[in-house]
Design an enzyme around this catalytic site. Structure first.
Site, PDB file in Angstrom:
ATOM      1  N   ARG A 121       0.834  -1.228  -0.106  1.00 22.94           N
ATOM      2  CA  ARG A 121      -0.016  -0.244   0.013  1.00 22.94           C
ATOM      3  C   ARG A 121       0.757   1.297  -0.027  1.00 22.94           C
ATOM      4  O   ARG A 121       2.067   1.280   0.367  1.00 22.94           O
ATOM      5  CB  ARG A 121      -0.993   0.072   1.085  1.00 22.94           C
ATOM      6  CG  ARG A 121      -2.016  -1.210   1.085  1.00 22.94           C
ATOM      7  CD  ARG A 121      -2.962  -0.753   2.436  1.00 22.94           C
ATOM      8  NE  ARG A 121      -3.632   0.346   2.549  1.00 22.94           N
ATOM      9  CZ  ARG A 121      -3.371   1.449   3.333  1.00 22.94           C
ATOM     10  NH1 ARG A 121      -2.395   1.225   4.231  1.00 22.94           N
ATOM     11  NH2 ARG A 121      -4.307   2.303   3.279  1.00 22.94           N
ATOM     12  N   LYS A 186       4.487  -7.603  11.179  1.00 27.33           N
ATOM     13  CA  LYS A 186       3.697  -7.787   9.870  1.00 27.33           C
ATOM     14  C   LYS A 186       3.871  -9.128   9.159  1.00 27.33           C
ATOM     15  O   LYS A 186       4.952  -9.318   9.092  1.00 27.33           O
ATOM     16  CB  LYS A 186       3.860  -6.865   8.682  1.00 27.33           C
ATOM     17  CG  LYS A 186       3.236  -6.579   7.735  1.00 27.33           C
ATOM     18  CD  LYS A 186       3.070  -5.497   6.753  1.00 27.33           C
ATOM     19  CE  LYS A 186       2.284  -5.324   5.622  1.00 27.33           C
ATOM     20  NZ  LYS A 186       2.462  -4.001   5.015  1.00 27.33           N
ATOM     21  N   ARG A 320      -1.500   3.005  13.603  1.00 26.93           N
ATOM     22  CA  ARG A 320      -0.526   2.314  14.793  1.00 26.93           C
ATOM     23  C   ARG A 320      -0.986   2.707  16.122  1.00 26.93           C
ATOM     24  O   ARG A 320      -1.912   3.615  16.546  1.00 26.93           O
ATOM     25  CB  ARG A 320       0.942   3.117  14.327  1.00 26.93           C
ATOM     26  CG  ARG A 320       0.891   4.617  14.673  1.00 26.93           C
ATOM     27  CD  ARG A 320       2.232   5.135  14.314  1.00 26.93           C
ATOM     28  NE  ARG A 320       2.021   6.452  14.392  1.00 26.93           N
ATOM     29  CZ  ARG A 320       2.313   7.239  15.346  1.00 26.93           C
ATOM     30  NH1 ARG A 320       2.498   6.761  16.456  1.00 26.93           N
ATOM     31  NH2 ARG A 320       2.480   8.774  15.219  1.00 26.93           N
TER      32      ARG A 320
END
Length: 323
Positions: A121, A186, A320
């Site tokens: 992204r 991630k 976040r």
């Protein structure tokens, strides 16, 4: 002789001399040497020992259309128009988008062992070493235009997490709008791109990248906390993993086409990595702090802020945890 042929022989992890490779593949030792050099250029590590030959440091199992198809549920297999695997692509999404502009590619699946220009992204690069991870893009046609796609990235993330759970990987959480995390690092990402009529029938390319066994050398280029599945006692078979994800994703897409995101909301929120926590949402213009309340029936992020409860939709945003 194709590189696939050479890899198929080396995939057992044993030593093979140049002469033996040439005899087995029906080519000269010079031809074998050229293909070995190509493998090194791809970033594939080879061990070479004088008098013994060449070997891969690990057993390498390439993506295989037949193995993937055999592991799919029959109803899912019927929904796939084709499975197209490439050794190297700039990106599976770019290939799928180019193909979708030429006509309806509903149900076409594009795979690559390596991406030279993989994208995440917001234009970020997606690190894509050869034969290590899973990179795929699926074309899917929707009616109802862009408005009918609200929450699609959340549905895809949920389906991927469910496929991972079916493989025994149950500690995966979801980060709005399209990341998958393990221990706050991630593991996987999703990139959606649309073509066609924004108010009518459109094709969406659903791109997914999952870190399976990232090499430390390659991982040095990643600029955020990451993880993979290399801590598993039994190495994850990428063919089985892809089939498990597709067995969840395609039925999910069918239901999403009929009912939207709302039927998946509770399951998504059960995996929400930031449920009830203080977070910071960054947009190109602002930063908004608030407490995460999950998502609404359309997949919009709900935050409790100083101005009250607010809903935020996808786009150029980043989420976040608050400091």
């Amino acid at each position: 002789m194709a590189i696939d042929d050479l890899l198929a022989v080396l995939a057992d992890g044993e030593f093979h001399s140049g002469e033996a490779l040439g005899e087995q593949l029906g080519v000269s030792r010079a031809a074998v040497w050229k293909q070995l050099k190509k493998l090194e250029q791809l970033g594939v590590t080879l061990h070479s020992v004088k008098g013994r030959g060449y070997r891969l440091p690990d057993t390498l199992v390439l993506l295989d259309e037949e193995r993937i198809s055999a592991a799919l549920d029959p109803s899912v297999r019927r929904q796939l128009t084709s499975i197209q695997r490439s050794l190297i692509l700039e990106s599976t999404n770019a290939t799928a988008m180019a193909e979708s502009l030429r006509g309806d590619r509903h149900g076409c699946l594009y795979l690559a062992e390596q991406q030279t220009a993989g994208r995440g992204r917001r234009g970020r690069p997606w690190i894509s070493p050869f034969g290590r991870n899973l990179y795929f893009s699926l074309c899917w046609t929707f009616s109802g235009g862009a408005a009918a796609l609200e929450g699609l990235s959340l549905l895809v993330g949920l389906a991927v997490s469910q496929g991972l759970a079916d493989m025994g990987i149950e500690d995966v959480q979801l980060k709005w709008p399209n990341d998958l995390l393990r221990q706050r690092r991630k593991l996987a990402g999703i990139l959606l791109e649309m073509s066609g009529d924004a108010s009518g029938q459109c094709q969406v390319v659903i791109g997914v990248g999952i870190n399976v066994a990232m090499s430390k050398e390659t991982a040095a280029a990643i600029d955020q906390p990451w993880c993979d599945l290399s801590d598993r006692a039994v190495p994850v078979d990428r063919n089985q993993l892809l089939a498990a994800v597709l067995n969840r994703l395609l039925p999910g897409l069918q239901r999403f086409s009929r009912e939207g995101f709302e039927p998946f909301r509770a399951a998504w929120m059960a995996r929400d990595a930031f449920a009830g926590e203080s977070v910071v949402l960054s947009t190109p213009r602002h930063q908004i702090e608030g407490r995460c309340l999950g998502v609404d029936r359309s997949g919009a992020l709900l935050l409790q802020t100083e101005q009250g409860q607010q809903a935020f939709h996808g786009g150029e945003v980043s989420l976040r945890g608050a400091p």
